[in-house]
Design a protein around this motif. Structure first.
Motif, PDB file in Angstrom:
ATOM      1  N   ILE A 122      -4.863  -2.152 -11.931  1.00 15.92           N
ATOM      2  CA  ILE A 122      -3.906  -3.038 -11.249  1.00 15.92           C
ATOM      3  C   ILE A 122      -2.913  -2.222 -10.403  1.00 15.92           C
ATOM      4  O   ILE A 122      -2.394  -2.702  -9.404  1.00 15.92           O
ATOM      5  N   ALA A 123      -2.697  -0.966 -10.764  1.00 18.16           N
ATOM      6  CA  ALA A 123      -1.788  -0.099 -10.008  1.00 18.16           C
ATOM      7  C   ALA A 123      -2.300   0.185  -8.597  1.00 18.16           C
ATOM      8  O   ALA A 123      -1.525   0.570  -7.717  1.00 18.16           O
ATOM      9  N   GLN A 124      -3.610  -0.023  -8.356  1.00 16.80           N
ATOM     10  CA  GLN A 124      -4.201   0.202  -7.035  1.00 16.80           C
ATOM     11  C   GLN A 124      -4.070  -1.008  -6.125  1.00 16.80           C
ATOM     12  O   GLN A 124      -4.375  -0.914  -4.936  1.00 16.80           O
ATOM     13  N   ILE A 125      -3.647  -2.127  -6.670  1.00 16.14           N
ATOM     14  CA  ILE A 125      -3.462  -3.329  -5.861  1.00 16.14           C
ATOM     15  C   ILE A 125      -2.070  -3.245  -5.246  1.00 16.14           C
ATOM     16  O   ILE A 125      -1.088  -3.003  -5.935  1.00 16.14           O
ATOM     17  N   ALA A 126      -2.004  -3.429  -3.922  1.00 13.11           N
ATOM     18  CA  ALA A 126      -0.750  -3.203  -3.194  1.00 13.11           C
ATOM     19  C   ALA A 126      -0.313  -4.444  -2.428  1.00 13.11           C
ATOM     20  O   ALA A 126      -0.568  -4.574  -1.235  1.00 13.11           O
ATOM     21  N   PRO A 127       0.360  -5.377  -3.114  1.00 15.74           N
ATOM     22  CA  PRO A 127       0.855  -6.560  -2.409  1.00 15.74           C
ATOM     23  C   PRO A 127       1.890  -6.160  -1.346  1.00 15.74           C
ATOM     24  O   PRO A 127       2.662  -5.227  -1.546  1.00 15.74           O
ATOM     25  N   THR A 128       1.871  -6.893  -0.234  1.00 12.85           N
ATOM     26  CA  THR A 128       2.858  -6.702   0.826  1.00 12.85           C
ATOM     27  C   THR A 128       3.823  -7.878   0.776  1.00 12.85           C
ATOM     28  O   THR A 128       3.413  -9.024   0.962  1.00 12.85           O
ATOM     29  N   LEU A 129       5.076  -7.573   0.486  1.00 13.55           N
ATOM     30  CA  LEU A 129       6.106  -8.609   0.354  1.00 13.55           C
ATOM     31  C   LEU A 129       7.138  -8.451   1.458  1.00 13.55           C
ATOM     32  O   LEU A 129       7.354  -7.354   1.966  1.00 13.55           O
ATOM     33  N   ILE A 130       7.764  -9.549   1.800  1.00 15.11           N
ATOM     34  CA  ILE A 130       8.854  -9.502   2.784  1.00 15.11           C
ATOM     35  C   ILE A 130      10.151  -9.764   2.025  1.00 15.11           C
ATOM     36  O   ILE A 130      10.257 -10.730   1.262  1.00 15.11           O
ATOM     37  N   ILE A 171      20.964  -6.392   5.434  1.00 18.15           N
ATOM     38  CA  ILE A 171      20.858  -5.622   6.678  1.00 18.15           C
ATOM     39  C   ILE A 171      19.568  -5.960   7.438  1.00 18.15           C
ATOM     40  O   ILE A 171      19.103  -5.184   8.259  1.00 18.15           O
ATOM     41  N   GLY A 172      18.991  -7.107   7.163  1.00 18.29           N
ATOM     42  CA  GLY A 172      17.795  -7.545   7.875  1.00 18.29           C
ATOM     43  C   GLY A 172      16.565  -7.598   6.984  1.00 18.29           C
ATOM     44  O   GLY A 172      16.588  -7.169   5.837  1.00 18.29           O
ATOM     45  N   PHE A 173      15.489  -8.119   7.535  1.00 19.39           N
ATOM     46  CA  PHE A 173      14.230  -8.231   6.784  1.00 19.39           C
ATOM     47  C   PHE A 173      13.564  -6.861   6.672  1.00 19.39           C
ATOM     48  O   PHE A 173      13.664  -6.030   7.575  1.00 19.39           O
ATOM     49  N   HIS A 174      12.887  -6.641   5.541  1.00 15.86           N
ATOM     50  CA  HIS A 174      12.138  -5.414   5.287  1.00 15.86           C
ATOM     51  C   HIS A 174      10.785  -5.785   4.703  1.00 15.86           C
ATOM     52  O   HIS A 174      10.632  -6.828   4.058  1.00 15.86           O
ATOM     53  N   VAL A 175       9.808  -4.907   4.907  1.00 14.12           N
ATOM     54  CA  VAL A 175       8.490  -5.051   4.304  1.00 14.12           C
ATOM     55  C   VAL A 175       8.459  -4.144   3.074  1.00 14.12           C
ATOM     56  O   VAL A 175       8.878  -2.989   3.148  1.00 14.12           O
ATOM     57  N   MET A 179      -0.685  -4.937   5.406  1.00 12.81           N
ATOM     58  CA  MET A 179       0.029  -3.737   4.963  1.00 12.81           C
ATOM     59  C   MET A 179       0.514  -2.886   6.139  1.00 12.81           C
ATOM     60  O   MET A 179       1.306  -1.974   5.956  1.00 12.81           O
ATOM     61  N   PHE A 180       0.007  -3.157   7.336  1.00  8.26           N
ATOM     62  CA  PHE A 180       0.332  -2.343   8.512  1.00  8.26           C
ATOM     63  C   PHE A 180       0.734  -3.209   9.687  1.00  8.26           C
ATOM     64  O   PHE A 180       0.293  -4.341   9.819  1.00  8.26           O
ATOM     65  N   GLY A 181       1.544  -2.626  10.564  1.00  4.25           N
ATOM     66  CA  GLY A 181       1.755  -3.203  11.885  1.00  4.25           C
ATOM     67  C   GLY A 181       2.864  -4.208  12.029  1.00  4.25           C
ATOM     68  O   GLY A 181       3.089  -4.702  13.129  1.00  4.25           O
ATOM     69  N   ILE A 182       3.569  -4.537  10.984  1.00  6.29           N
ATOM     70  CA  ILE A 182       4.683  -5.481  11.128  1.00  6.29           C
ATOM     71  C   ILE A 182       5.872  -4.683  11.669  1.00  6.29           C
ATOM     72  O   ILE A 182       6.222  -3.652  11.114  1.00  6.29           O
ATOM     73  N   PRO A 183       6.488  -5.145  12.755  1.00  2.59           N
ATOM     74  CA  PRO A 183       7.578  -4.373  13.370  1.00  2.59           C
ATOM     75  C   PRO A 183       8.915  -4.527  12.636  1.00  2.59           C
ATOM     76  O   PRO A 183       9.918  -4.927  13.212  1.00  2.59           O
ATOM     77  N   LEU A 184       8.893  -4.211  11.360  1.00  2.00           N
ATOM     78  CA  LEU A 184      10.085  -4.226  10.511  1.00  2.00           C
ATOM     79  C   LEU A 184      10.109  -2.909   9.749  1.00  2.00           C
ATOM     80  O   LEU A 184       9.080  -2.249   9.615  1.00  2.00           O
ATOM     81  N   PRO A 185      11.269  -2.532   9.205  1.00  2.00           N
ATOM     82  CA  PRO A 185      11.298  -1.330   8.367  1.00  2.00           C
ATOM     83  C   PRO A 185      10.545  -1.569   7.059  1.00  2.00           C
ATOM     84  O   PRO A 185      10.593  -2.660   6.497  1.00  2.00           O
ATOM     85  N   TYR A 186       9.852  -0.531   6.612  1.00  4.71           N
ATOM     86  CA  TYR A 186       9.033  -0.595   5.401  1.00  4.71           C
ATOM     87  C   TYR A 186       9.652   0.203   4.259  1.00  4.71           C
ATOM     88  O   TYR A 186      10.254   1.255   4.477  1.00  4.71           O
ATOM     89  N   ILE A 187       9.429  -0.296   3.042  1.00  7.31           N
ATOM     90  CA  ILE A 187       9.689   0.443   1.808  1.00  7.31           C
ATOM     91  C   ILE A 187       8.329   0.500   1.117  1.00  7.31           C
ATOM     92  O   ILE A 187       7.665  -0.527   0.956  1.00  7.31           O
ATOM     93  N   VAL A 188       7.895   1.710   0.753  1.00  4.70           N
ATOM     94  CA  VAL A 188       6.562   1.870   0.171  1.00  4.70           C
ATOM     95  C   VAL A 188       6.683   2.531  -1.206  1.00  4.70           C
ATOM     96  O   VAL A 188       7.466   3.455  -1.398  1.00  4.70           O
ATOM     97  N   ASP A 189       5.898   2.038  -2.126  1.00  4.28           N
ATOM     98  CA  ASP A 189       5.881   2.516  -3.508  1.00  4.28           C
ATOM     99  C   ASP A 189       5.088   3.823  -3.604  1.00  4.28           C
ATOM    100  O   ASP A 189       3.885   3.849  -3.314  1.00  4.28           O
ATOM    101  N   LYS A 190       5.732   4.904  -4.028  1.00  4.79           N
ATOM    102  CA  LYS A 190       5.051   6.201  -4.154  1.00  4.79           C
ATOM    103  C   LYS A 190       3.981   6.195  -5.241  1.00  4.79           C
ATOM    104  O   LYS A 190       3.098   7.050  -5.237  1.00  4.79           O
TER     105      LYS A 190
END
Length: 150
Positions: A40-48, A53-57, A102-113
């Protein structure tokens, strides 16, 4: 805003990826892990996220089970953080909840290491019943990443 083509972004990169056409809808990280027979750790949901300070991915590892809003607030140094509503997601990305790429949305991203522990992770492509299997390093290299979760 829905003119994002995740496949084009990936084809222009050197990262390995595969498009998988699902024969059933996948709505949760657990459904994805079961369907693809992976951790399940390999599944990477993309949330908004809606923040002060604005919307983030947020692209997060499925093993977390929930979003730690306190951690996000500290990371972004802002007071208000919540999941965007279905209407907000559609309005800021052009995609419906559950179909955000998971890619290409013109918003700032936060990604899980945590995703970096794997050769491949599975997540949204922006197309119904299609999953993207991709090298997780691409998430950090092909998006405008402003922060990461440890």
């Amino acid at each position: 805003m829905k003119n994002i083509n995740t496949k084009d972004i990936l084809q222009k990169s050197s990262f390995l990826f595969e498009l998988i056409y699902n024969d059933i809808p996948i709505r949760t990280a657990q459904e994805g892990a079961d369907y693809f027979n992976v951790d399940i750790a390999q599944i990477a949901p993309t949330l908004i996220l809606y923040t002060g300070i604005g919307f983030h991915v947020l692209v997060i590892s499925g093993e977390r089970g929930h979003v730690n809003f306190k951690e996000i607030k500290q990371l972004l140094n802002c007071k208000n953080v919540r999941l965007a509503s279905k209407e907000e997601v559609k309005s800021v990305t052009g995609f419906s909840v559950g179909n955000v790429p998971m890619f290409g949305i013109p918003l700032p991203y936060i990604v899980d290491k945590r995703l970096l522990r794997f050769s491949f992770v599975y997540g949204g492509l922006g197309e119904e019943d299609t999953t993207l299997k991709v090298d997780p390093r691409a998430l950090f290299n092909l998006n405008k990443v402003v922060g990461s979760l440890e």
